[in-house]
Every structure is written in C-alpha cells, then in structure tokens.
Motif scaffolding. Structure first.
Motif, mmCIF file in Angstrom:
data_model
loop_
_atom_site.group_PDB
_atom_site.id
_atom_site.type_symbol
_atom_site.label_atom_id
_atom_site.label_comp_id
_atom_site.label_asym_id
_atom_site.label_seq_id
_atom_site.Cartn_x
_atom_site.Cartn_y
_atom_site.Cartn_z
ATOM 1 N N CYS A 84 -51.309 146.695 48.883
ATOM 2 C CA CYS A 84 -50.064 147.376 49.231
ATOM 3 C C CYS A 84 -49.327 147.846 47.985
ATOM 4 C CB CYS A 84 -49.163 146.457 50.047
ATOM 5 S SG CYS A 84 -49.754 146.160 51.718
ATOM 6 N N ARG A 91 -55.174 145.080 59.547
ATOM 7 C CA ARG A 91 -54.161 145.828 58.790
ATOM 8 C C ARG A 91 -54.794 146.863 57.869
ATOM 9 N NH1 ARG A 91 -49.212 141.833 57.093
ATOM 10 N NH2 ARG A 91 -48.605 141.284 59.213
ATOM 11 N N MET A 92 -55.917 146.512 57.283
ATOM 12 C CA MET A 92 -56.634 147.469 56.434
ATOM 13 C C MET A 92 -56.998 148.714 57.240
ATOM 14 S SD MET A 92 -57.350 146.566 53.179
ATOM 15 C CE MET A 92 -58.912 147.327 52.802
ATOM 16 N N TRP A 148 -53.953 141.441 50.484
ATOM 17 C CA TRP A 148 -53.251 142.504 51.183
ATOM 18 C C TRP A 148 -52.075 143.016 50.347
ATOM 19 C CZ3 TRP A 148 -53.478 146.309 54.247
ATOM 20 C CH2 TRP A 148 -52.350 146.852 54.827
ATOM 21 N N PHE A 200 -56.029 140.527 58.227
ATOM 22 C CA PHE A 200 -56.209 141.336 57.025
ATOM 23 C C PHE A 200 -57.051 142.565 57.338
ATOM 24 C CE2 PHE A 200 -59.050 142.415 53.496
ATOM 25 C CZ PHE A 200 -58.128 142.824 52.545
ATOM 26 N N ARG A 201 -58.182 142.371 57.996
ATOM 27 C CA ARG A 201 -59.083 143.490 58.323
ATOM 28 C C ARG A 201 -58.403 144.483 59.257
ATOM 29 N NH1 ARG A 201 -62.748 143.476 54.318
ATOM 30 N NH2 ARG A 201 -63.646 141.429 54.107
ATOM 31 N N PRO A 254 -55.982 135.875 51.998
ATOM 32 C CA PRO A 254 -55.938 137.259 52.478
ATOM 33 C C PRO A 254 -54.577 137.921 52.276
ATOM 34 C CG PRO A 254 -57.086 135.887 54.056
ATOM 35 C CD PRO A 254 -56.519 134.966 53.017
ATOM 36 N N LYS A 255 -53.494 137.184 52.424
ATOM 37 C CA LYS A 255 -52.157 137.754 52.232
ATOM 38 C C LYS A 255 -51.981 138.258 50.798
ATOM 39 C CE LYS A 255 -47.842 138.507 53.537
ATOM 40 N NZ LYS A 255 -47.448 139.331 54.654
ATOM 41 N N PRO A 280 -61.429 143.601 46.815
ATOM 42 C CA PRO A 280 -60.870 142.743 47.858
ATOM 43 C C PRO A 280 -61.917 141.806 48.470
ATOM 44 C CG PRO A 280 -59.897 144.898 48.025
ATOM 45 C CD PRO A 280 -60.994 145.000 46.992
ATOM 46 N N HIS A 315 -58.162 136.228 58.009
ATOM 47 C CA HIS A 315 -59.050 137.312 57.599
ATOM 48 C C HIS A 315 -59.075 138.424 58.651
ATOM 49 C CE1 HIS A 315 -61.135 135.569 54.022
ATOM 50 N NE2 HIS A 315 -60.521 134.499 54.492
ATOM 51 N N ARG A 338 -46.023 146.054 55.250
ATOM 52 C CA ARG A 338 -46.738 145.039 54.443
ATOM 53 C C ARG A 338 -46.911 143.768 55.178
ATOM 54 N NH1 ARG A 338 -45.165 145.992 48.152
ATOM 55 N NH2 ARG A 338 -45.520 148.207 48.218
ATOM 56 N N GLU A 385 -53.884 150.778 58.218
ATOM 57 C CA GLU A 385 -53.244 151.477 57.096
ATOM 58 C C GLU A 385 -54.132 152.568 56.497
ATOM 59 O OE1 GLU A 385 -50.288 152.649 54.757
ATOM 60 O OE2 GLU A 385 -50.056 151.041 56.228
#
Length: 64
Positions: free
Chosen positions: A54, A9-10, A50, A6-7, A46-47, A36, A3, A64, A13
């Motif tokens: 994407c 990368r969010m 994500w 994920f956060r 989470p993947k 989400p 998680h 990604r 991006e």
C-alpha cells in the motif's frame, strides 16, 4: 490479517493478473528485498506485507 484476506485485497486493489504478478515478482525494499510471496513464506505477517504494498503503490488509507 489472514493470508486469504491478503489475497482478496490484492485482487480487489490490483486485479487478479496484476496481483499475481506483483506477489511473485515485485521486490520490496521494506521487506528486506523480498517479493510479497517470499516475505509471506518467510513468516512475515500478511498485514505487514499488505501495508508495504500500500505504501509503495500509494493506496488510499480507506482501502488499506
């Protein structure tokens, strides 16, 4: 993917404010009409969340 990854990368991006808004408010049909955050709370990996984001926002494969 964790998680926390994920956060991160969010934010990388989409930026911190937009990432929070997307996670809370953006409904994805590929996640059974859930946001989400709702998908993660329901136990979706989470993947998968994500990758759904994407795909929707056409994030280039190298990010990604």
């Amino acid at each position: 993917m964790r998680h926390t990854v994920f956060r991160r990368r969010m934010i990388e991006e989409f930026g911190e404010i937009r990432a929070d808004t997307l996670a809370q408010d953006f409904v994805l049909s590929s996640l059974d009409q859930r946001t989400p955050n709702q998908a993660l709370e329901a136990g979706v990996e989470p993947k998968r969340v994500w990758l759904a984001l994407c795909e929707t926002f056409e994030v280039p494969p190298e990010r990604r």
